[in-house]
Motif scaffolding. Structure first.
Motif, short mmCIF file in Angstrom:
data_model
loop_
_atom_site.label_atom_id
_atom_site.label_comp_id
_atom_site.label_asym_id
_atom_site.label_seq_id
_atom_site.Cartn_x
_atom_site.Cartn_y
_atom_site.Cartn_z
N SER A 364 0.81 -1.22 0.00
CA SER A 364 0.00 0.00 0.00
C SER A 364 0.84 1.26 0.00
O SER A 364 0.30 2.36 -0.20
CB SER A 364 -0.92 0.01 1.22
N LYS A 365 2.16 1.13 0.18
CA LYS A 365 3.03 2.30 0.26
C LYS A 365 4.07 2.37 -0.85
O LYS A 365 4.61 3.45 -1.11
CB LYS A 365 3.75 2.34 1.62
N VAL A 366 4.39 1.25 -1.49
CA VAL A 366 5.48 1.26 -2.47
C VAL A 366 5.07 2.04 -3.71
O VAL A 366 3.89 2.15 -4.05
CB VAL A 366 5.87 -0.18 -2.88
N ARG A 367 6.06 2.60 -4.39
CA ARG A 367 5.84 3.35 -5.62
C ARG A 367 6.24 2.57 -6.86
O ARG A 367 5.86 2.93 -7.97
CB ARG A 367 6.64 4.66 -5.57
N CYS A 368 7.02 1.51 -6.67
CA CYS A 368 7.48 0.73 -7.81
C CYS A 368 6.41 -0.28 -8.20
O CYS A 368 5.32 -0.34 -7.62
CB CYS A 368 8.79 0.03 -7.48
N LYS A 370 4.39 -3.48 -8.15
CA LYS A 370 4.13 -4.38 -7.04
C LYS A 370 4.57 -5.80 -7.36
O LYS A 370 4.84 -6.59 -6.45
CB LYS A 370 2.64 -4.34 -6.69
N THR A 371 4.66 -6.13 -8.63
CA THR A 371 5.15 -7.46 -8.99
C THR A 371 6.61 -7.63 -8.63
O THR A 371 7.06 -8.75 -8.40
CB THR A 371 4.96 -7.70 -10.50
N LEU A 372 7.37 -6.53 -8.55
CA LEU A 372 8.78 -6.63 -8.15
C LEU A 372 8.89 -6.99 -6.67
O LEU A 372 9.79 -7.75 -6.27
CB LEU A 372 9.50 -5.31 -8.43
N VAL A 373 8.00 -6.45 -5.84
CA VAL A 373 7.99 -6.82 -4.42
C VAL A 373 7.65 -8.30 -4.27
O VAL A 373 8.28 -9.03 -3.49
CB VAL A 373 6.98 -5.95 -3.66
#
Length: 543
Positions: A364-368, A370-373
């Protein structure tokens, strides 16, 4: 008109936009309990593995086929669940699924062979799992947007709570009443899914119409177009008068004025057509009738990003169920007391809860992308599976179970809701694509547990089952890494096609404009010239 009480309680919820809450919290609670009765129960059946082997005199691979068939039916019938949900609604499908889950679990307590369990738990309960899980998670994703990752992660932790509670509870309970009565109690508890189905009220997003703005936007549009037509005709008239004066004409532009009157009548007819079109557009925009959704959308198979993401799910499923099935026997084979070995599942469950909660906050906070996370979590999960086959002491197994549970929580709670992200297919196509995605997973779900059982029977080492899980998870990481490049390439291809079509339209428009007669040439032409006669005929035909 006042709605009946039944329709207000059980009818669809209408919101002007995605509420990110509201009745969605009730759906989240229902999904929590559905997770307890589906994935949580399925992963806890490893407690009965040794009992089934002794009761029916079967090998590891034969008994593991019970879980394998159940997982296969669970995922293979996903398109059926999607079609039934789109046809009849989420509520009746989930309620029927809850009945089938309970029926399969209770009847399995009275089986006399492992083959009968293939039918009761494998087919009947497996179909019930599918009919309850997919509609619930799909509806939950529709109620949330900004908080979707966090809420889905928290609600899906019901699987972890079930694993934490069921493993030690059934281990102790079966010593007093036997494994058969444990299944009867579990089946009665699973009847609660029927109540969860009642909470699944569908959602309709209907933006509120802004009457003043819409009318003010529509009316000036047609008036502006009408004014432009009259202004054009006035310019034609002035040009005709000035041209006649400069040429010393005696009529002082009377001939041109008569032609202009014809054009003004033409403009009046054109303005009526324009106003009619504007009213039709307004009616279409204000029409409340939604288009009927497709029962199942296989067009997503043309999307390269979806293909790679589906392959990721296919290989990752190899490591979703086998570790929970074999970790207790792995611990026993490495010197852990049987009473303590069952707590390995509890360690996994507690760590999995933290994994699900933390990944929801992170996404909910990442800017990149989400599949990379998700990719990072998959790679670490692969390394943990390798570590299971290498450690031998008690605390080493505890650490591996904790790490596996944590990263399994991050992957298991996000891989299906991730379909709603624009990185994959988007929220518009999720309802129809989730069935195709889970269907593709089914083949790995069928092969995972038996493959581990074959390796265990061949090597007499339960650690061999974790090697097959690690290999599958490694392949899934490669496929997930290719989702981003595939999505970017497809977007660039689509933008290129749009630019090409736009340039083609501009060329056609330019060629059409060049082929039209300029009004100056018409006004300056003599009355008996072919140009003037052709223009008069066109005006008369419009009238």
């Amino acid at each position: 008109m006042k709605l009946p009480n039944s329709q207000r309680c059980f009818g669809p919820n209408v919101y002007p936009e995605v509420p990110d809450g509201g009745w969605g919290w009730a759906v989240a609670g229902a999904f929590f309990l559905v997770e307890v009765c589906t994935y949580g129960t399925l992963k806890s059946l490893g407690v009965f593995l040794q009992d089934l082997m002794e009761e029916f005199g079967e090998s590891n691979s034969r008994v593991s086929w019970v879980i394998s068939i159940c997982v296969f039916i669970f995922t293979f019938t996903a398109p059926l669940s999607t079609m039934l949900s789109n046809r009849f609604g989420y509520r009746p499908v989930v309620m029927m699924g809850g009945f089938l889950i309970s029926l399969g679990t209770i009847t399995s307590a009275f089986t006399n062979s492992i083959n009968e369990m293939y039918i009761t738990i494998g087919i009947v309960s497996g179909l019930g799992y599918c009919l309850t899980f997919l509609p619930t998670v799909t509806l939950l994703a529709q109620y949330f947007s900004r908080r979707r990752a966090l809420v889905t992660s928290v609600a899906s932790s019901g699987e972890s709570f079930a694993l934490f509670a069921f493993a030690p509870a059934f281990t102790a309970l079966k010593e007093h009443i036997g494994w058969r009565y444990c299944l009867v109690i579990l089946g009665i508890f699973q009847l609660s899914v029927i109540g969860c189905g009642l909470l699944l009220r569908p959602i309709i997003i209907k933006p509120e119409p802004v009457k003043e703005d819409s009318e003010s936007d529509k009316e000036p549009l047609s008036l502006k177009q009408l004014q432009a037509v009259y202004q054009l005709e006035n310019e034609q008239t002035r040009t005709s008068i000035s041209s006649a004066v400069s040429q010393g004409s005696e009529d002082s532009g009377v001939t041109s004025l008569s032609a202009s009157n014809v054009d003004l009548r033409t403009a009046g007819a054109e303005s009526q057509v324009l106003m009619k079109w504007a009213m039709q557009d307004k009616e279409v925009l204000e029409s409340p009738t939604p288009s009927s959704p497709r029962l199942l959308d296989f067009s997503v198979l043309k999307d390269p990003a979806f293909i790679w993401y589906s392959l990721f799910g296919l290989f990752a499923t190899l490591g979703f169920f086998a570790p929970q099935l074999y970790v207790i026997e792995l611990s026993k084979s490495r010197g852990v007391e049987p009473s303590m070995a069952s707590y390995m599942l509890s360690v996994m469950a507690v760590a999995e809860i933290f994994g699900r909660l933390s990944i929801g906050v992170v996404l909910s906070k990442v800017r990149c992308r989400k599949t990379l996370v998700l990719l990072g979590c998959v790679v670490l999960l692969c390394l943990v599976l390798v570590a299971f086959a290498l450690v031998w002491e008690f605390w080493g197994l505890v650490v591996c179970c904790a790490l596996y549970g944590y990263f399994m929580g991050t992957v298991g709670s996000t891989h299906i809701p991730m379909l709603a992200e624009e990185d994959v297919v988007g929220i518009q196509k999720m309802a129809s694509s989730v069935g195709v995605y889970v269907f593709i997973q089914s083949f790995a779900g069928l092969a995972g547990p038996p493959l581990g059982g074959v390796l265990v029977d061949a090597t007499n080492n339960y650690g061999a089952a974790f090697y097959s899980c690690a290999v599958g998870m490694g392949f899934s990481a490669i496929c997930l890494a290719l989702v981003g490049p595939a999505k970017s390439g497809m977007c660039q291809k689509q933008s290129g096609k749009k630019e090409e079509s736009r340039s083609t339209e501009e060329e056609e428009k330019t060629s059409q404009d060049s082929g039209q007669m300029d009004f100056l040439e018409v006004d300056l032409a003599p009355e008996d010239s072919p140009i003037r006669q052709a223009a008069d005929r066109d005006a008369a035909s419009v009238i």
